[in-house]
Structure formats: C-alpha cells, structure tokens
Design an enzyme around this catalytic site. Structure first.
Site, short mmCIF file in Angstrom:
data_model
loop_
_atom_site.label_atom_id
_atom_site.label_comp_id
_atom_site.label_asym_id
_atom_site.label_seq_id
_atom_site.Cartn_x
_atom_site.Cartn_y
_atom_site.Cartn_z
N HIS A 198 -80.20 -0.78 49.46
CA HIS A 198 -80.49 -0.35 48.09
C HIS A 198 -80.08 -1.45 47.09
CE1 HIS A 198 -80.97 2.78 44.90
NE2 HIS A 198 -80.06 2.04 44.29
N GLU A 199 -78.86 -1.91 47.21
CA GLU A 199 -78.37 -2.93 46.26
C GLU A 199 -79.11 -4.26 46.47
OE1 GLU A 199 -76.81 -1.76 43.87
OE2 GLU A 199 -76.25 0.14 44.81
N HIS B 124 -82.12 -4.15 44.33
CA HIS B 124 -81.77 -4.50 42.94
C HIS B 124 -81.59 -6.02 42.82
CE1 HIS B 124 -81.32 -0.57 41.14
NE2 HIS B 124 -80.41 -0.17 42.00
N GLU C 257 -84.75 0.67 39.51
CA GLU C 257 -84.55 1.64 40.59
C GLU C 257 -85.76 1.68 41.53
OE1 GLU C 257 -81.56 2.58 40.57
OE2 GLU C 257 -81.61 4.07 42.18
#
Ligand code: ZN
Length: 511
Positions: A274-275, A278, A304
């Site tokens: 997830h990160e 980003h 997101e």
C-alpha cells in the site's frame, strides 16, 4: 518562457518565492517523519516548538504582499490551458485558503483539535462517548465557521453546502451532491452482494496462512516486491513506525514506514505494498516542477487510488501470486506448504465487521458511506452531537447488518473527527473508484497484464501510471485527470464490476 519548466517568464518571481515555501514544507515533513520513527519520547516538547515555529514561518510567507504581487503577475501572463495557468491556479488555491481563515479562528481550531484529540483518547479507552461529546460539539461548531470562511462567507452561494468547503481541503473541486449518487450505487449493489455471500454460509479457511514470520524475513520479502513494483530505493527508504505511512521531501527522497505481526505476514506485507503505491506516485511526480505547487499530487483520492491499485489489484491478484508464491515459500519456511488455492481466496474474504480499518475490500466502502452520511449531517446542522451515537448504531444496522456493542467499536473508533478532519473519509472511497477505473483503462490499452504479473513484470503498468497520472503532477483536477486517463468521468461501474467478478469467483455467488 522557461524551456525546462514551460512557465512564462512572468511567473519567475512566483516560482522563486514558492521554492522557499516548499523548502519549509519539506523541512516540516522531515521533522514529522523523524518524530514518528526515531525521535526519543523526551524530544516531544522541543519538536513541538520547532514544528510550531516552522508552521508560523510558512504561514507568514504565504501571507506576504510580495507573494500576492508575484501571483498576480503570473496570473496576468498565463494563457488558459498552459502550465503557467495551472501553476497560478494551484498557487491561488493555497494562498486563498490560508488568507481566508482569520488568525483567531486558526488558533481556536488548533487548540480545539489538540484538546479534542486528548478527550477522544480517554473516551475511546473508557468506551464513554460523553467524555468526548463537548469537544466534538466544539469541533463541529468551529468546522462550520471554517467552512464558511473558506467559502468566503458564501457557503451556499453556488447551490453547494458548507460541507463542500471542508471536502475541498482534501479533494479539490469535489462536491457532496456529486458524491451522493456514487455512494448510493455502492450501497445499492454492495449490500445485496454481502447478503448473498452471507447466505452461502461459506467460511474461508485462513489458518494455512498463519505461521511464524520473523521480522527480518518480512522486511526482506516486502522490499523484494516493492523493488519489483518499481520503488527506487536510491530515492527512498523504509523504516518501522507505529502506523504505516508515506511521506515525501521531493521526488528524490520518499519514505515509507511499516509495522508487522509475528504470526501473520499479511498486515505487514500488504501495508508495505500500500505505502509503496503511495511512494511510486511521489517518486513519479514531475521533478521539473519540484518546489512549486504543480509538483504536488492531485488529491488524497488520487493518492489513495495509487496505493490501493498496487496493494489490491496487483498484490492480491492470482497472477501476481503465481510469481510471488515461490518467493513467499523461500522467505518463510513455516509457510512452505501454502498453495495458491489456499492463499488466493483467503486474500478476498468478505465478512461484515464493525471496525473500518480491519474491514475487507468487499465491505470497506460501506463503512465509509456511514461516515459520509453522518458527518455531512453534523456539518449541515441536521444531526446533533448528542444524537450521533444512536444514529451511528442505526446506520451500521442498516448498512452492514451489525450493531456495535458499545462506542469503542462504534462511534469512537476513528481518530478523524477528533482532529476536525470532516470531509476526509470520502477520499478513501474515491480512491477505490479511481483505482478500478484507472486499472480498467490501463488494461484496455496494455492488453494482458496478468501474463506480465505472472512473470514478475510490473514496468508496463507503472509506465502507464507515470504517463497518465504521476507525470501530470497537480496540473489537472481529479475529474479532468480521470477523463483524460480513462475517457470517462469518475463512476462506480468499474469498481462494482471488479467486486462482482471477485465475489463470483471466490464465493460462487452472482447478483
Ligand atoms: Zn493510503
């Protein structure tokens, strides 16, 4: 015109002055990152005052007359549709937002947030909403004043509502009235899907995925996959922190954090993916526009969409695991017997739950829908804080078919309202919808991405995102970005189609 940036020479002074503001912001980010990772607890007071001073300097720089003059000069020379016009528009947005909030309101909000946060923590620990209610009332009151100030005193001037001004802080240009039909179609389709899944009585056995996962092996596995996705570790790093997050000090220095669970690799691993999503966005922003507002991400929703795309559409796909399963076996001997048939369905369980941050992909947006409905009513004055716990429980019963057994698992579970972050929640769902629509467009252009994933090749997808999302920086607003990248305005269709296909494959249900 500058060859390098494409800005007109009339914008030169604005770019110079903005560089100092950007440097202050990057410095604030470095200190905040350190605060969350390596700073000893006793450093809190000194760090607090350093950050306060820097925030004050940033505010002063944004308010100075010279910046206003430089911005006016840039606006005067900008032809519409050019990078200079986009630069002036995004600078104007930041400057106006800063100037419209009166200093005493800003101070009062900061005090209310810090008091509210402390009250929320004790209320959450003691499961007692009454301990938080007076602060929440104050936060709602001040947020309504803030909304009015941000909208320049005319919150309903263009048929909008006060809530829109708060939403705009996180998702520039978004309107509650435009979000409403999106949430309505999500509720109309996800709720029956959830009921159909429950009716099958199927329980997916997740126990094969439990097993000793040493911390170093988890970090090595996560780093291996982050690199394969395209995370440039010469321009970034990963560290441990109590909460996973991503921060950037420029395209050449993007940091992510992670935490882990010793007996289940999934929270740590998917947190890193997830990160990483980003971070790929931050590393791919246009470096030529660094230190200007055009070198920034579009919005929280777009941000997101990137994290969720890599975490969920790549990292939970069957084809990805065809490549990654041998890596999993190699990193965790305790999981060497896990098969694709055991692993893949366990990454797609759908089960209603009370806690948003633990919710699965099939129910997550229902949690967000509850918060969107309630916070919008709070800001509109249609819902009193004293009636909030009852309204919360009723909404969970109606939306997820569950009644919270007390406020800690209910109305007090999220930190956002204690920090006056009204309007933040919808960006999570916008991110999901954008994710699905962008992925569909990428697949339509690039063909069979699954074959590439199964070979551990992710560059074609990353290149597509660089060209269509990252490389534009803040030049287009989210709605225009989506139209350019996908040929359509943002809708819920792609997301719902993906959800239905997954539920059919994992649970054998069709609605
Ligand atoms: Zn995120």
């Amino acid at each position: 015109m500058s060859e390098e940036t494409g800005f007109e020479s009339g914008a030169k002074r604005l770019v110079e002055l903005w560089g100092e503001i950007a440097d202050l912001e990057a410095t604030i980010q470095v200190l905040s990152w350190d605060q969350e990772t390596y700073m000893p607890a006793a450093g809190q007071a000194a760090r607090g005052s350093a950050l306060g001073t820097l925030a004050g300097l940033r505010h002063a720089k944004l308010s100075q007359t010279e910046l206003g003059d430089a911005l006016a000069a840039a606006e005067a020379c900008a032809e519409s549709g050019t990078p200079t016009a986009a630069l002036a528009r995004s600078a104007r947005r930041v400057v106006d937002k800063t100037r419209r909030i009166p200093a005493d309101l800003a101070r009062e909000l900061a005090r209310a947030q810090s008091r509210g946060h402390a009250a929320w923590r004790s209320a959450h620990a003691e499961a007692n909403f009454a301990l938080f209610a007076p602060d929440l009332e104050n936060l709602v009151r001040l947020s309504r004043l803030e909304a009015q100030a941000l909208a320049d005193g005319t919150p309903a001037g263009d048929g909008g509502e006060a809530y829109d001004a708060l939403l705009d802080k996180y998702e520039p240009g978004a309107k509650a009235a435009e979000l409403e039909p999106l949430f309505r179609s999500l509720l109309a389709e996800l709720t029956p899907l959830l009921q159909a899944v429950r009716a099958t009585g199927t329980e997916i056995d997740e126990s094969p995925l439990q097993g000793a996962c040493p911390r170093d092996a988890q970090l090595a596995f996560g780093t291996r996959v982050a690199k394969a996705f395209g995370f440039d570790f010469d321009a970034g790093r990963i560290d441990r922190a109590p909460h996973p997050f991503c921060t950037s000090f420029g395209t050449g220095d993007v940091r992510i954090t992670w935490r882990w669970n010793d007996t289940d690799f999934r929270p740590g691993f998917f947190g890193i993916l997830h990160e990483t999503g980003h971070a790929l966005y931050e590393q791919g922003l246009p470096a030529r526009w660094g230190r200007t507002p055009l070198g920034k991400p579009v919005s929280l929703g777009v941000h997101e969409s990137q994290s969720r795309l890599w975490e969920n559409l790549v990292g939970r796909s069957r084809s990805f695991w065809e490549w990654a399963l041998p890596e999993l076996h190699a990193h965790f001997p305790a999981l060497s017997g896990v098969t694709l048939e055991q692993l893949w369905p366990a990454l797609h369980t759908v089960k209603p739950s009370l806690i948003r941050v633990e919710a699965d992909q099939g129910t997550y947006d229902l949690h967000v829908a509850v918060r969107f409905e309630l916070e919008r009513r709070l800001i509109a004055g249609d819902l009193a804080v004293s009636d909030l716990p009852g309204a919360w429980d009723e909404a969970y019963e109606r939306t997820l078919g569950l009644s919270p057994a007390g406020p800690a698992n209910g109305v007090l579970q999220d930190i956002h309202w204690s920090m006056a972050a009204f309007g933040y929640f919808p960006t999570y769902t916008l991110g999901n919808l954008m994710m699905a629509q962008l992925f569909e467009a990428a697949r339509a252009e690039l063909g069979d991405l699954d074959a590439a994933f199964a070979r551990g090749e992710f560059a074609p997808l990353l290149d597509w995102l660089r060209r269509n999302v990252h490389g534009h920086g803040h030049r287009f607003r989210a709605d225009e970005l989506m139209r350019r990248a996908t040929g359509q305005p943002l809708g819920a269709e792609a997301f719902l189609a993906q959800r239905k296909a997954l539920t059919a494959e994992v649970y054998g249900v069709r609605v």
